[in-house]
Design a protein around this motif. Structure first.
Motif, PDB file in Angstrom:
ATOM      1  N   TRP A 149      39.554  55.054  35.878  1.00 21.70           N
ATOM      2  CA  TRP A 149      38.758  56.265  35.943  1.00 21.70           C
ATOM      3  C   TRP A 149      38.951  57.068  34.650  1.00 21.70           C
ATOM      4  O   TRP A 149      40.082  57.280  34.211  1.00 21.70           O
ATOM      5  CB  TRP A 149      39.178  57.125  37.123  1.00 21.70           C
ATOM      6  CG  TRP A 149      38.673  56.634  38.452  1.00 21.70           C
ATOM      7  CD1 TRP A 149      39.370  55.943  39.393  1.00 21.70           C
ATOM      8  CD2 TRP A 149      37.359  56.830  38.976  1.00 21.70           C
ATOM      9  NE1 TRP A 149      38.575  55.676  40.484  1.00 21.70           N
ATOM     10  CE2 TRP A 149      37.328  56.213  40.266  1.00 21.70           C
ATOM     11  CE3 TRP A 149      36.198  57.458  38.503  1.00 21.70           C
ATOM     12  CZ2 TRP A 149      36.191  56.223  41.063  1.00 21.70           C
ATOM     13  CZ3 TRP A 149      35.065  57.462  39.312  1.00 21.70           C
ATOM     14  CH2 TRP A 149      35.063  56.853  40.569  1.00 21.70           C
ATOM     15  N   VAL A 150      37.855  57.494  34.065  1.00 22.88           N
ATOM     16  CA  VAL A 150      37.872  58.436  32.949  1.00 22.88           C
ATOM     17  C   VAL A 150      37.035  59.626  33.397  1.00 22.88           C
ATOM     18  O   VAL A 150      35.801  59.591  33.352  1.00 22.88           O
ATOM     19  CB  VAL A 150      37.301  57.812  31.660  1.00 22.88           C
ATOM     20  CG1 VAL A 150      37.327  58.841  30.524  1.00 22.88           C
ATOM     21  CG2 VAL A 150      38.076  56.564  31.278  1.00 22.88           C
ATOM     22  N   GLY A 151      37.717  60.645  33.881  1.00 21.54           N
ATOM     23  CA  GLY A 151      37.007  61.734  34.531  1.00 21.54           C
ATOM     24  C   GLY A 151      36.337  61.207  35.798  1.00 21.54           C
ATOM     25  O   GLY A 151      36.990  60.612  36.662  1.00 21.54           O
ATOM     26  N   ASP A 152      35.032  61.395  35.892  1.00 20.08           N
ATOM     27  CA  ASP A 152      34.282  60.907  37.047  1.00 20.08           C
ATOM     28  C   ASP A 152      33.545  59.609  36.758  1.00 20.08           C
ATOM     29  O   ASP A 152      32.651  59.216  37.525  1.00 20.08           O
ATOM     30  CB  ASP A 152      33.280  61.979  37.510  1.00 20.08           C
ATOM     31  CG  ASP A 152      33.966  63.146  38.196  1.00 20.08           C
ATOM     32  OD1 ASP A 152      34.947  62.911  38.930  1.00 20.08           O
ATOM     33  OD2 ASP A 152      33.540  64.305  37.995  1.00 20.08           O
ATOM     34  N   GLU A 153      33.903  58.918  35.670  1.00 14.87           N
ATOM     35  CA  GLU A 153      33.308  57.614  35.338  1.00 14.87           C
ATOM     36  C   GLU A 153      34.334  56.515  35.576  1.00 14.87           C
ATOM     37  O   GLU A 153      35.504  56.644  35.189  1.00 14.87           O
ATOM     38  CB  GLU A 153      32.841  57.580  33.881  1.00 14.87           C
ATOM     39  CG  GLU A 153      31.751  58.586  33.539  1.00 14.87           C
ATOM     40  CD  GLU A 153      30.418  58.279  34.183  1.00 14.87           C
ATOM     41  OE1 GLU A 153      30.261  57.179  34.765  1.00 14.87           O
ATOM     42  OE2 GLU A 153      29.510  59.127  34.117  1.00 14.87           O
ATOM     43  N   PHE A 154      33.896  55.443  36.210  1.00 18.69           N
ATOM     44  CA  PHE A 154      34.755  54.283  36.449  1.00 18.69           C
ATOM     45  C   PHE A 154      34.427  53.250  35.378  1.00 18.69           C
ATOM     46  O   PHE A 154      33.347  52.651  35.382  1.00 18.69           O
ATOM     47  CB  PHE A 154      34.499  53.717  37.844  1.00 18.69           C
ATOM     48  CG  PHE A 154      35.542  52.733  38.301  1.00 18.69           C
ATOM     49  CD1 PHE A 154      36.799  53.164  38.681  1.00 18.69           C
ATOM     50  CD2 PHE A 154      35.255  51.381  38.365  1.00 18.69           C
ATOM     51  CE1 PHE A 154      37.766  52.267  39.129  1.00 18.69           C
ATOM     52  CE2 PHE A 154      36.209  50.465  38.805  1.00 18.69           C
ATOM     53  CZ  PHE A 154      37.468  50.914  39.183  1.00 18.69           C
ATOM     54  N   VAL A 155      35.331  53.056  34.441  1.00 16.49           N
ATOM     55  CA  VAL A 155      35.098  52.275  33.225  1.00 16.49           C
ATOM     56  C   VAL A 155      35.802  50.926  33.345  1.00 16.49           C
ATOM     57  O   VAL A 155      36.939  50.831  33.816  1.00 16.49           O
ATOM     58  CB  VAL A 155      35.620  53.037  31.988  1.00 16.49           C
ATOM     59  CG1 VAL A 155      35.445  52.210  30.720  1.00 16.49           C
ATOM     60  CG2 VAL A 155      34.889  54.378  31.856  1.00 16.49           C
ATOM     61  N   TRP A 156      35.106  49.866  32.908  1.00 15.48           N
ATOM     62  CA  TRP A 156      35.711  48.537  32.881  1.00 15.48           C
ATOM     63  C   TRP A 156      35.732  48.018  31.443  1.00 15.48           C
ATOM     64  O   TRP A 156      34.901  48.404  30.609  1.00 15.48           O
ATOM     65  CB  TRP A 156      34.950  47.556  33.780  1.00 15.48           C
ATOM     66  CG  TRP A 156      33.505  47.330  33.389  1.00 15.48           C
ATOM     67  CD1 TRP A 156      32.414  47.986  33.873  1.00 15.48           C
ATOM     68  CD2 TRP A 156      33.022  46.400  32.415  1.00 15.48           C
ATOM     69  NE1 TRP A 156      31.268  47.527  33.272  1.00 15.48           N
ATOM     70  CE2 TRP A 156      31.609  46.544  32.379  1.00 15.48           C
ATOM     71  CE3 TRP A 156      33.624  45.454  31.586  1.00 15.48           C
ATOM     72  CZ2 TRP A 156      30.799  45.787  31.533  1.00 15.48           C
ATOM     73  CZ3 TRP A 156      32.821  44.696  30.734  1.00 15.48           C
ATOM     74  CH2 TRP A 156      31.432  44.866  30.716  1.00 15.48           C
ATOM     75  N   SER A 157      36.676  47.129  31.154  1.00 18.57           N
ATOM     76  CA  SER A 157      36.731  46.504  29.828  1.00 18.57           C
ATOM     77  C   SER A 157      37.435  45.156  29.927  1.00 18.57           C
ATOM     78  O   SER A 157      38.291  44.946  30.784  1.00 18.57           O
ATOM     79  CB  SER A 157      37.455  47.389  28.815  1.00 18.57           C
ATOM     80  OG  SER A 157      38.810  47.586  29.190  1.00 18.57           O
ATOM     81  N   VAL A 158      37.021  44.241  29.046  1.00 21.28           N
ATOM     82  CA  VAL A 158      37.650  42.933  28.904  1.00 21.28           C
ATOM     83  C   VAL A 158      37.949  42.747  27.422  1.00 21.28           C
ATOM     84  O   VAL A 158      37.056  42.916  26.579  1.00 21.28           O
ATOM     85  CB  VAL A 158      36.736  41.800  29.412  1.00 21.28           C
ATOM     86  CG1 VAL A 158      37.392  40.442  29.184  1.00 21.28           C
ATOM     87  CG2 VAL A 158      36.402  41.998  30.893  1.00 21.28           C
ATOM     88  N   GLU A 159      39.201  42.420  27.093  1.00 28.85           N
ATOM     89  CA  GLU A 159      39.615  42.291  25.694  1.00 28.85           C
ATOM     90  C   GLU A 159      40.409  41.014  25.482  1.00 28.85           C
ATOM     91  O   GLU A 159      41.020  40.486  26.413  1.00 28.85           O
ATOM     92  CB  GLU A 159      40.473  43.499  25.281  1.00 28.85           C
ATOM     93  CG  GLU A 159      39.800  44.836  25.425  1.00 28.85           C
ATOM     94  CD  GLU A 159      40.689  45.977  24.955  1.00 28.85           C
ATOM     95  OE1 GLU A 159      41.350  45.819  23.898  1.00 28.85           O
ATOM     96  OE2 GLU A 159      40.738  47.016  25.637  1.00 28.85           O
ATOM     97  N   GLY A 160      40.414  40.538  24.242  1.00 31.48           N
ATOM     98  CA  GLY A 160      41.216  39.378  23.884  1.00 31.48           C
ATOM     99  C   GLY A 160      41.023  39.026  22.425  1.00 31.48           C
ATOM    100  O   GLY A 160      40.232  39.659  21.704  1.00 31.48           O
ATOM    101  N   THR A 161      41.742  38.011  21.979  1.00 30.39           N
ATOM    102  CA  THR A 161      41.659  37.570  20.597  1.00 30.39           C
ATOM    103  C   THR A 161      41.282  36.096  20.533  1.00 30.39           C
ATOM    104  O   THR A 161      41.636  35.308  21.416  1.00 30.39           O
ATOM    105  CB  THR A 161      42.995  37.774  19.851  1.00 30.39           C
ATOM    106  OG1 THR A 161      44.009  36.984  20.484  1.00 30.39           O
ATOM    107  CG2 THR A 161      43.420  39.227  19.876  1.00 30.39           C
TER     108      THR A 161
END
Length: 351
Positions: free
Chosen positions: A141-153
């Motif tokens: 959660w970032v404030g009232d936004e539900f944020v997703w992320s996928v990271e890698g190298t």
């Protein structure tokens, strides 16, 4: 958060679900059959209809993409074949290329098989068949936004050869049918290295049919090995087993900011009816000043490729003849940014 046509606070949403995965988010899984056995997927569900399969086993590329259960992407007959089956020689890349929404071509080579200073390179380089490391899939959660992320190298290196590293981040938020891709490519070696990069986005049926239209950014357009003009680049046609592929180059007029191409399908499947749908692909024109368009309306291979790139597709030797390729100095890096946004202008329920 904007969801289901209404604005919600975090606590209003949390009061209505036992777990946020009821609405959407990221979930990891592994395929278990045939040549796909052992391939890891990270499935992203936006809660607004978009679902993506991100594939750590294949360079964090994006395989199937669907909206409301109907595909946006084209899938090759190879499926999500495990990279262990990859043959880097000649054009054998085609035997295990997944299709899907995105196949990354690079990092040091893209296009036709070529002789390079580091030895022979097969079609489109190694990135699409290189497993990612340091992979993370996050929801927060970032404030009232539900944020997703996928990271890698993803690394491309060889003893006494080049040493490039790509750090990829794919992100978005629940309730929003858009994604952002940020790729930072760094030369970890101690000599300049070629950096040929092409983002092979693949769109297919039912996004593509005879009603589909395509808007391209302002550019100087030409056909590879032919006499086609920009007038041949729009629209789409029914499958024809006798038709061949055509490739067009669009050299961007404006190489600052973000360039954009847009596919419009006025009758995309949406439950019992249809939706007037626009798919907008945007990219950093300063680092990817060319759009390669692959038109293949054949039978089976029925696909439109929109491919932001910093090179053409004739391979390394051709790039050298034209004064290239792009070179990364020792210790230098470049960041490529891409965005995919899906917009629905209106929905129609068929009676």
């Amino acid at each position: 958060m904007r969801l289901y046509g209404k604005d919600w606070t975090r606590r209003e949403i949390e009061a209505r679900v036992g777990r946020m995965s009821q609405i959407g988010g990221v979930r990891r899984m592994t395929l278990s059959e045939g040549k796909e056995a052992g391939v890891e997927l990270i499935r992203v569900t936006t809660g607004a209809g978009l679902t993506l399969d991100i594939v750590p086993s294949k360079g964090l590329d994006i395989s199937r993409a669907e909206l409301w259960g109907a595909p946006l992407s084209w899938q090759s007959a190879a499926g999500d074949a495990h990279p262990a089956y990859y043959d880097a020689s000649g054009a054998n890349w085609l035997r295990t290329a997944s299709g899907g929404l995105l196949m990354t071509c690079g990092l040091t080579h893209a296009g036709s098989p070529s002789e390079t200073p580091g030895g022979p390179q097969g079609l489109h380089g190694r990135a699409h068949h290189t497993p990612a490391s340091q992979v993370s899939a996050r929801e927060e959660w970032v404030g009232d936004e539900f944020v997703w992320s996928v990271e890698g190298t993803i690394e491309e290196n060889a003893l006494f050869g080049t040493n490039l590293m790509l750090r990829r981040r794919i992100s978005g938020k629940l309730g929003d049918n858009s994604i952002r891709i940020e790729d930072c490519v760094e030369n970890l070696g101690f000599a300049p290295a070629p950096h040929m990069m092409l983002y092979h986005f693949n769109f297919g049926f039912p996004l593509l049919d005879e009603r589909t239209s395509l808007t391209l950014p302002p550019a100087i357009s030409s056909e590879r090995g032919g006499s086609g003009t920009a007038a041949d680049c729009g629209g789409w046609e029914r499958p024809d087993p006798n038709v061949g592929e055509r490739v067009f180059y669009h050299e961007l007029n404006d190489r600052e900011g973000m360039a954009e191409a847009c596919l419009r399908q006025p009758a995309f499947p949406a439950g019992p009816g249809t939706a007037d749908l626009s798919v907008r692909l945007r990219w950093s024109a300063d680092t990817l000043p060319r759009l390669v368009q692959w038109r293949m309306p054949g039978a089976g291979a029925h696909v439109l490729g929109l491919e932001p790139a910093n090179c053409r597709v004739e391979g390394y030797e051709a790039e050298v003849r034209e004064g290239g390729p792009v070179m990364l100095a020792s210790g230098a890096s470049v960041t490529h940014r891409l965005e995919l946004k899906i917009e629905t202008e209106r929905a129609m329920i068929e009676e």
